[in-house]
Write an enzyme that holds these catalytic residues in place. Structure first.
Site, PDB file in Angstrom:
ATOM      1  N   ASP A  70       0.848  -1.276  -0.032  1.00 36.33           N
ATOM      2  CA  ASP A  70       0.168  -0.007  -0.037  1.00 36.33           C
ATOM      3  C   ASP A  70       0.879   1.125  -0.019  1.00 36.33           C
ATOM      4  OD1 ASP A  70      -2.387  -1.490   0.172  1.00 36.33           O
ATOM      5  OD2 ASP A  70      -2.388  -1.572   2.215  1.00 36.33           O
ATOM      6  N   TYR A  83       5.793 -10.834   6.334  1.00 34.15           N
ATOM      7  CA  TYR A  83       5.482  -9.447   6.487  1.00 34.15           C
ATOM      8  C   TYR A  83       5.814  -8.995   7.896  1.00 34.15           C
ATOM      9  CZ  TYR A  83       1.885  -9.695   2.678  1.00 34.15           C
ATOM     10  OH  TYR A  83       1.535 -10.018   1.352  1.00 34.15           O
TER      11      TYR A  83
END
Length: 182
Positions: A97, A168
């Site tokens: 993002d 992540y």
């Protein structure tokens, strides 16, 4: 007598009373179209790292050019490793993002090669040195987007579907945040 004679050498500039000789303007050669069909191509994977704080995410978007993919494709086109975004068999492993960084995203695509076949090598007697994709792309990418490595892959390899896992890690600057409450 008090007369001094001066000679002008051939290499000296003419006196100011004479105009300089006319200069010929060079004609610019028209740009030649790049013909990718004249080059070997191979399918590769690129490992990419980027600091995403100044970008609007990884994936190309219609409303902004400020994405990692936009700059990656611009570099690939500028270096003529590809001629068209839509026909280079491109796939991405993951996306991020706005403002998010990555230290190891992988993409796969088909690029121009120095080789004489899909493996990027000549025949057994004539091995060809492959293009240094990392150096070539990093020379034209912004400093906060880097290609870390490349690898040849099978023609049917897709960074999206061949990915076995994604890892992540979220790092936050304290900067007034209550990390424990998060």
């Amino acid at each position: 007598t008090g007369v001094t004679e001066t000679k002008q050498n051939d290499h000296e500039t003419p006196p100011p009373s004479q105009p300089p000789p006319p200069t010929k303007k060079k004609k610019k050669n028209p740009k030649k179209e790049f013909d990718m069909t004249k080059y070997a191509q191979r399918h590769i994977a690129l490992k990419i790292a980027y600091l995403g704080v100044d970008y609007d995410g990884f994936v190309r978007q219609q409303n902004t050019d400020n994405t990692i993919e936009h700059f990656l494709f611009s570099a690939l086109l500028r270096t003529r490793l590809i001629t068209d975004v839509n026909t280079c068999n491109y796939a991405r492993c993951g996306r991020t993002d706005k403002g998010v960084s990555s230290l190891g995203n992988v993409v796969s695509l088909t690029v121009r090669s120095n080789g004489s076949n899909s493996h990027g090598r000549g025949d057994d007697d004539n091995v060809v040195v492959e293009i240094d994709f990392v150096r070539v792309l990093n020379a034209v990418l912004p400093a906060d987007i880097r290609v870390l490595a490349w690898s040849p892959v099978q023609a049917n390899f897709s960074a999206r579907f061949a990915c076995r896992y994604r890892c992540y890690k979220y790092l936050f600057y304290r900067d007034g945040m209550d990390i424990e409450a998060m």
